[in-house]
Design an enzyme around this catalytic site. Sequence first.
Site, PDB file in Angstrom:
ATOM      1  N   VAL A  15       4.498  -3.769   7.453  1.00 51.22           N
ATOM      2  CA  VAL A  15       6.073  -3.098   8.395  1.00 51.22           C
ATOM      3  C   VAL A  15       5.410  -2.570   9.926  1.00 51.22           C
ATOM      4  CG1 VAL A  15       6.742  -1.037   8.455  1.00 51.22           C
ATOM      5  CG2 VAL A  15       6.099  -1.713   6.391  1.00 51.22           C
ATOM      6  N   ASP A  33      -3.286  -0.922  17.441  1.00 55.97           N
ATOM      7  CA  ASP A  33      -3.775  -1.007  16.077  1.00 55.97           C
ATOM      8  C   ASP A  33      -5.223  -0.783  16.282  1.00 55.97           C
ATOM      9  OD1 ASP A  33      -2.942  -2.789  12.775  1.00 55.97           O
ATOM     10  OD2 ASP A  33      -4.845  -2.208  13.051  1.00 55.97           O
ATOM     11  N   ARG A  38      -7.114  -7.947  14.021  1.00 59.02           N
ATOM     12  CA  ARG A  38      -5.451  -8.262  14.315  1.00 59.02           C
ATOM     13  C   ARG A  38      -5.391  -8.239  15.354  1.00 59.02           C
ATOM     14  NH1 ARG A  38      -1.104  -9.901  11.177  1.00 59.02           N
ATOM     15  NH2 ARG A  38       0.085  -7.927  11.239  1.00 59.02           N
ATOM     16  N   THR A 118       5.383   5.695   3.540  1.00 56.40           N
ATOM     17  CA  THR A 118       6.327   6.108   2.733  1.00 56.40           C
ATOM     18  C   THR A 118       5.621   7.388   2.499  1.00 56.40           C
ATOM     19  OG1 THR A 118       7.217   3.776   2.156  1.00 56.40           O
ATOM     20  CG2 THR A 118       6.933   5.494   0.320  1.00 56.40           C
ATOM     21  N   CYS A 258       3.262  -0.174  -3.178  1.00 53.33           N
ATOM     22  CA  CYS A 258       4.524  -0.097  -2.648  1.00 53.33           C
ATOM     23  C   CYS A 258       4.778   0.420  -3.964  1.00 53.33           C
ATOM     24  CB  CYS A 258       5.913  -0.842  -2.306  1.00 53.33           C
ATOM     25  SG  CYS A 258       4.659  -0.769  -0.241  1.00 53.33           S
ATOM     26  N   ARG A 323      -3.838  -5.801  -2.567  1.00 50.85           N
ATOM     27  CA  ARG A 323      -3.616  -5.051  -2.253  1.00 50.85           C
ATOM     28  C   ARG A 323      -3.240  -4.467  -3.444  1.00 50.85           C
ATOM     29  NH1 ARG A 323      -0.938  -2.598   3.084  1.00 50.85           N
ATOM     30  NH2 ARG A 323       0.267  -4.538   2.320  1.00 50.85           N
TER      31      ARG A 323
HETATM   32  N1  NAD Z   1       4.174  -3.548   3.014  1.00 57.15           N
HETATM   33  C1  NAD Z   1       6.030  -3.104   2.692  1.00 57.15           C
HETATM   34  O1  NAD Z   1       6.336  -4.251   2.502  1.00 57.15           O
HETATM   35  C2  NAD Z   1       6.196  -1.941   2.936  1.00 57.15           C
HETATM   36  C3  NAD Z   1       7.843  -1.489   2.008  1.00 57.15           C
HETATM   37  C4  NAD Z   1       8.212   0.039   2.445  1.00 57.15           C
HETATM   38  C5  NAD Z   1       7.387  -0.145   2.912  1.00 57.15           C
HETATM   39  N2  NAD Z   1       6.399   0.260   3.703  1.00 57.15           N
HETATM   40  C6  NAD Z   1       5.080   1.276   4.166  1.00 57.15           C
HETATM   41  O2  NAD Z   1       5.112   1.455   5.581  1.00 57.15           O
HETATM   42  C7  NAD Z   1       3.785   1.648   5.614  1.00 57.15           C
HETATM   43  C8  NAD Z   1       2.830   0.496   5.996  1.00 57.15           C
HETATM   44  O3  NAD Z   1       2.474  -0.434   5.153  1.00 57.15           O
HETATM   45  P1  NAD Z   1       1.610  -1.556   5.845  1.00 57.15           P
HETATM   46  O4  NAD Z   1       2.232  -2.666   4.104  1.00 57.15           O
HETATM   47  O5  NAD Z   1       2.777  -2.314   7.330  1.00 57.15           O
HETATM   48  O6  NAD Z   1       0.270  -1.472   5.659  1.00 57.15           O
HETATM   49  P2  NAD Z   1      -0.658  -2.632   6.714  1.00 57.15           P
HETATM   50  O7  NAD Z   1      -1.873  -1.559   5.875  1.00 57.15           O
HETATM   51  O8  NAD Z   1      -0.115  -3.944   6.349  1.00 57.15           O
HETATM   52  O9  NAD Z   1      -0.925  -1.809   8.183  1.00 57.15           O
HETATM   53  C9  NAD Z   1      -1.382  -0.914   8.575  1.00 57.15           C
HETATM   54  C10 NAD Z   1      -1.831  -0.951   9.557  1.00 57.15           C
HETATM   55  O10 NAD Z   1      -2.356  -0.065  10.566  1.00 57.15           O
HETATM   56  C11 NAD Z   1      -3.640  -0.078  11.299  1.00 57.15           C
HETATM   57  N3  NAD Z   1      -3.452   1.250  10.790  1.00 57.15           N
HETATM   58  C12 NAD Z   1      -4.529   1.825  10.041  1.00 57.15           C
HETATM   59  N4  NAD Z   1      -4.656   3.550  10.538  1.00 57.15           N
HETATM   60  C13 NAD Z   1      -4.226   3.364  12.118  1.00 57.15           C
HETATM   61  C14 NAD Z   1      -4.026   4.310  12.539  1.00 57.15           C
HETATM   62  N5  NAD Z   1      -4.810   5.448  12.699  1.00 57.15           N
HETATM   63  N6  NAD Z   1      -3.727   4.109  14.108  1.00 57.15           N
HETATM   64  C15 NAD Z   1      -3.400   3.239  14.172  1.00 57.15           C
HETATM   65  N7  NAD Z   1      -3.112   1.822  13.301  1.00 57.15           N
HETATM   66  C16 NAD Z   1      -4.098   1.920  11.888  1.00 57.15           C
HETATM   67  C17 NAD Z   1      -4.260  -1.372   9.782  1.00 57.15           C
HETATM   68  O11 NAD Z   1      -5.255  -1.706  10.884  1.00 57.15           O
HETATM   69  C18 NAD Z   1      -2.941  -2.070   9.867  1.00 57.15           C
HETATM   70  O12 NAD Z   1      -3.309  -3.075  10.693  1.00 57.15           O
HETATM   71  C19 NAD Z   1       2.914   2.542   4.305  1.00 57.15           C
HETATM   72  O13 NAD Z   1       3.461   3.473   4.133  1.00 57.15           O
HETATM   73  C20 NAD Z   1       3.389   1.848   3.056  1.00 57.15           C
HETATM   74  O14 NAD Z   1       3.859   2.336   1.713  1.00 57.15           O
HETATM   75  C21 NAD Z   1       5.888  -0.733   3.743  1.00 57.15           C
END
Ligand code: NAD
Length: 417
Positions: A15, A33, A38, A118, A258, A323
Amino acid sequence: MFENPTIAVIGLGYVGLPLAVALARHFDVMGFDIDKKRIEELRDHHDRTGELTRGELADSTLQYVVDDSFLEEAHIHIITVPTPVGADNKPDLRAVESASRTVGRRIRMGSVVVFESTVYPGVTEEVCGPILEQESDLVAGRDFFLGYSPERINPGDKVHTVDQITKVVAGQTEKVANLLAKVYGTMNNGNIYIAKDIRTAEASKVIENAQRDINIAFVNEITDIFGKMGLSVHDVLEAAGTKWNFLPFTPGLVGGHCIGVDPYYLAHAAQRLNIEPRVILAGRAINDGMAHKIADRIHAELKPESNVLVLGVAFKENVPDIRNSKVVDMVRRLQEHGHDVDVYDPMADVEETRREYGIGLIAEPAGGYDAVVGAVGHSSFLSLSLRRLVKPGGLVADVKAIWRSRGVPSELRYWTL
Ligand SMILES: NC(=O)c1ccc[n+]([C@@H]2O[C@H](COP(=O)([O-])OP(=O)(O)OC[C@H]3O[C@@H](n4cnc5c(N)ncnc54)[C@H](O)[C@@H]3O)[C@@H](O)[C@H]2O)c1
């Protein structure tokens, strides 16, 4: 509020990265991050999630930071960190809490902190807001302001990208909501919906995915019913789909973080109010049970101790994301039934798959298997030769129905849901 704000995006995953790059076309944006590897990869223009190309990263002005003191330079902080569930299927808010602590130490008077993760209604204002206040010694709604903008992108989907879809935004005050509408609207041609308040925006996201989950569960349930009647659910769905308002869902595994996770956030919120979310949890139970059900159905078609090739371990087609992949449960069940299972997924990361699930992906499938299971619909699987992969008389178990309309060689047996 700000004429030309500097923006920080916290959490550069599926995201955060596309969002940060889209915003960086219009604003000064930094991406932070905690995963240093990464950040190194991104600085080398490599996105392991496959969402952005080398060229897109090379062209971007996005600044990558690992030192959180740089976050002090931002006016708007957007938090896009994971919100998974724990082993008990309860919300695991540790990442949003931890990111709130980091950001709380770096905000100042007038800052705006937006959450995109989310969550269930109330998390932004009742869980994260107090952490930000505690760390900053500022008061939310007076000294700094909260916002929420749910993310709707769909990994691997190159059409509904973050700059092409309607963005819901909400702010703690009208001024903040308008600021967010302007900022996000700059990136997506003003395609903005301002929600009534933060809790409404949080609720809207969590039901989008819960609704999909329930609809898929319904289709999974009718798959069972029609299967016992000797009917193909695909034939039935095709016929019903000719009605203008019939919803086009298909049966199968529901993994990822999700659709298979967010309904638990809503269920948790309901249970806190002493409401038993029967439909939501029934949907979850049906979908979570599919991996074993499918494995059992395939097992019934096999001779004992068959050599089985499973195609795909990612949670869905054309993404490397493993995941919460339910293919893993299916593989383990086939192994429990005594079959020898190879797993092939050219998109998934070999090391990550071994670390997360103890599954060693094979580099290239040799061929001559008793059965091939199409578990994920990666486009590249369509060019594989089933004749080479499967022995004559062997089985093609087409979980995703990718060969259904294409057909399989006549010397092979075909099974689908
Ligand atoms: N993947 C999707 O398609 C999608 C779609 C809609 C909503 N979401 C929501 O968006 C959010 C993020 O999902 P994602 O898929 O991008 O997750 P992800 O795991 O791909 O990425 C999250 C990133 O956050 C970093 N991170 C974790 N803790 C951290 C912190 N304390 N400080 C800084 N960085 C940190 C991780 O290292 C990682 O790179 C979730 O709540 C998910 O439910 C995801």
